[in-house]
Scaffold this motif. Structure first.
Motif, PDB file in Angstrom:
ATOM      1  N   CYS A   6       0.830  -1.192   0.000  1.00  0.00           N
ATOM      2  CA  CYS A   6       0.000   0.000   0.000  1.00  0.00           C
ATOM      3  C   CYS A   6       0.876   1.258   0.000  1.00  0.00           C
ATOM      4  O   CYS A   6       2.080   1.200   0.242  1.00  0.00           O
ATOM      5  N   ARG A  17      -6.940   1.024   7.757  1.00  0.00           N
ATOM      6  CA  ARG A  17      -7.351   0.800   6.371  1.00  0.00           C
ATOM      7  C   ARG A  17      -6.166   1.123   5.464  1.00  0.00           C
ATOM      8  O   ARG A  17      -5.542   2.171   5.608  1.00  0.00           O
ATOM      9  N   PHE A  19      -4.519   1.609   1.572  1.00  0.00           N
ATOM     10  CA  PHE A  19      -4.903   1.991   0.210  1.00  0.00           C
ATOM     11  C   PHE A  19      -3.700   1.937  -0.722  1.00  0.00           C
ATOM     12  O   PHE A  19      -2.560   2.190  -0.310  1.00  0.00           O
ATOM     13  N   ASN A  21      -2.951   3.536  -4.553  1.00  0.00           N
ATOM     14  CA  ASN A  21      -3.480   4.383  -5.632  1.00  0.00           C
ATOM     15  C   ASN A  21      -4.945   4.753  -5.388  1.00  0.00           C
ATOM     16  O   ASN A  21      -5.758   4.790  -6.317  1.00  0.00           O
ATOM     17  N   GLY A  22      -5.250   5.000  -4.117  1.00  0.00           N
ATOM     18  CA  GLY A  22      -6.602   5.429  -3.763  1.00  0.00           C
ATOM     19  C   GLY A  22      -7.609   4.312  -3.593  1.00  0.00           C
ATOM     20  O   GLY A  22      -8.753   4.547  -3.210  1.00  0.00           O
ATOM     21  N   GLU A  23      -7.209   3.070  -3.857  1.00  0.00           N
ATOM     22  CA  GLU A  23      -8.122   1.927  -3.761  1.00  0.00           C
ATOM     23  C   GLU A  23      -7.845   1.135  -2.485  1.00  0.00           C
ATOM     24  O   GLU A  23      -6.699   0.857  -2.148  1.00  0.00           O
ATOM     25  N   LEU A  24      -8.918   0.761  -1.777  1.00  0.00           N
ATOM     26  CA  LEU A  24      -8.776  -0.016  -0.547  1.00  0.00           C
ATOM     27  C   LEU A  24      -8.211  -1.397  -0.868  1.00  0.00           C
ATOM     28  O   LEU A  24      -8.759  -2.128  -1.699  1.00  0.00           O
ATOM     29  N   VAL A  25      -7.108  -1.774  -0.196  1.00  0.00           N
ATOM     30  CA  VAL A  25      -6.474  -3.071  -0.462  1.00  0.00           C
ATOM     31  C   VAL A  25      -6.284  -3.907   0.805  1.00  0.00           C
ATOM     32  O   VAL A  25      -5.937  -5.089   0.730  1.00  0.00           O
ATOM     33  N   ALA A  49     -16.737  -2.332   3.543  1.00  0.00           N
ATOM     34  CA  ALA A  49     -16.203  -2.918   2.307  1.00  0.00           C
ATOM     35  C   ALA A  49     -16.719  -4.339   2.089  1.00  0.00           C
ATOM     36  O   ALA A  49     -16.132  -5.119   1.358  1.00  0.00           O
TER      37      ALA A  49
END
Length: 212
Positions: A6, A17, A19, A21-25, A49
């Protein structure tokens, strides 16, 4: 592999949480507090999520602990947890579940737990702990609202009150009248009300006459 790649982390409501590139991983487990990729959590529609708060490993341990505590305690824990999830009251106790199991019928065959369906009389390992007034429809996890049935029966009842479902054609095809009668008497004793008043309150006098 449990490592989370991340470029940003945030702590929200006590959980981490992650992320990329802005996406939750990734998310942290609410039990062990470790950060895991999303695929380390079971699906849960109501969770953030769409995931459980506990990771798969911790969730499995909790379920295992329930089973070690005893069958009646596992049922109690699960039903009260479900009630809380739906915002309903969680009043069921292990002692009450013991009584309920005795009323329905419980046995172990070749290492498998079986309960007798209280509507069909069938002994089955594919049972569900059911609610007369379903949790989703406003019922509570309490001794006067619980019965045991096959998963087929539970699925067909859906969110209908048990007394309403018993009036449907599908119910009439599946249930045995003598078992329905025994269950209704049992429920009336548990709720300290006579059978007639208990049924009329839900489906009216006409419905009572059909179930009588």
């Amino acid at each position: 592999m449990n490592k989370v790649t991340c470029d940003e982390t945030k702590i929200v409501y006590g959980r981490q949480r992650a992320f990329l590139n802005g996406e939750l991983v990734g998310l942290s487990c609410s039990v062990c507090k470790q950060l895991f990729p999303l695929n380390n959590f079971n699906a849960q529609k109501s969770g953030y999520a769409g995931k459980y708060r506990a990771c798969k490993s911790c969730n499995k341990k909790v379920c295992s602990d329930w089973k070690k505590e005893g069958f009646h305690k596992a049922i109690t824990s699960h039903q009260n947890w479900r009630a809380k999830k739906h915002g309903r009251e969680d009043k069921l106790t292990p002692e009450q579940v013991d009584v309920l199991l005795g009323s329905a019928g419980f046995r172990v065959v070749e290492g498998k737990k079986q309960i007798r369906c209280q509507l069909t009389g069938v002994w089955t390992s594919n049972y569900d702990t059911c609610h007369v007034h379903p949790l989703r429809a406003g019922g509570n996890s309490e001794v006067g609202n619980i019965f045991f049935a096959t998963r087929q029966v539970n699925a067909l009842q859906g969110n209908l009150h048990l007394f309403e479902w018993l009036l449907t054609e599908k119910a009439q095809e599946l249930v045995l009248p003598e078992y329905v009668e025994w269950l209704l008497i049992d429920l009336s004793h548990r709720n300290m009300v006579n059978v007639k008043n208990m049924i009329v309150e839900v489906v009216g006098f006409e419905g009572y006459m059909k179930l009588k």
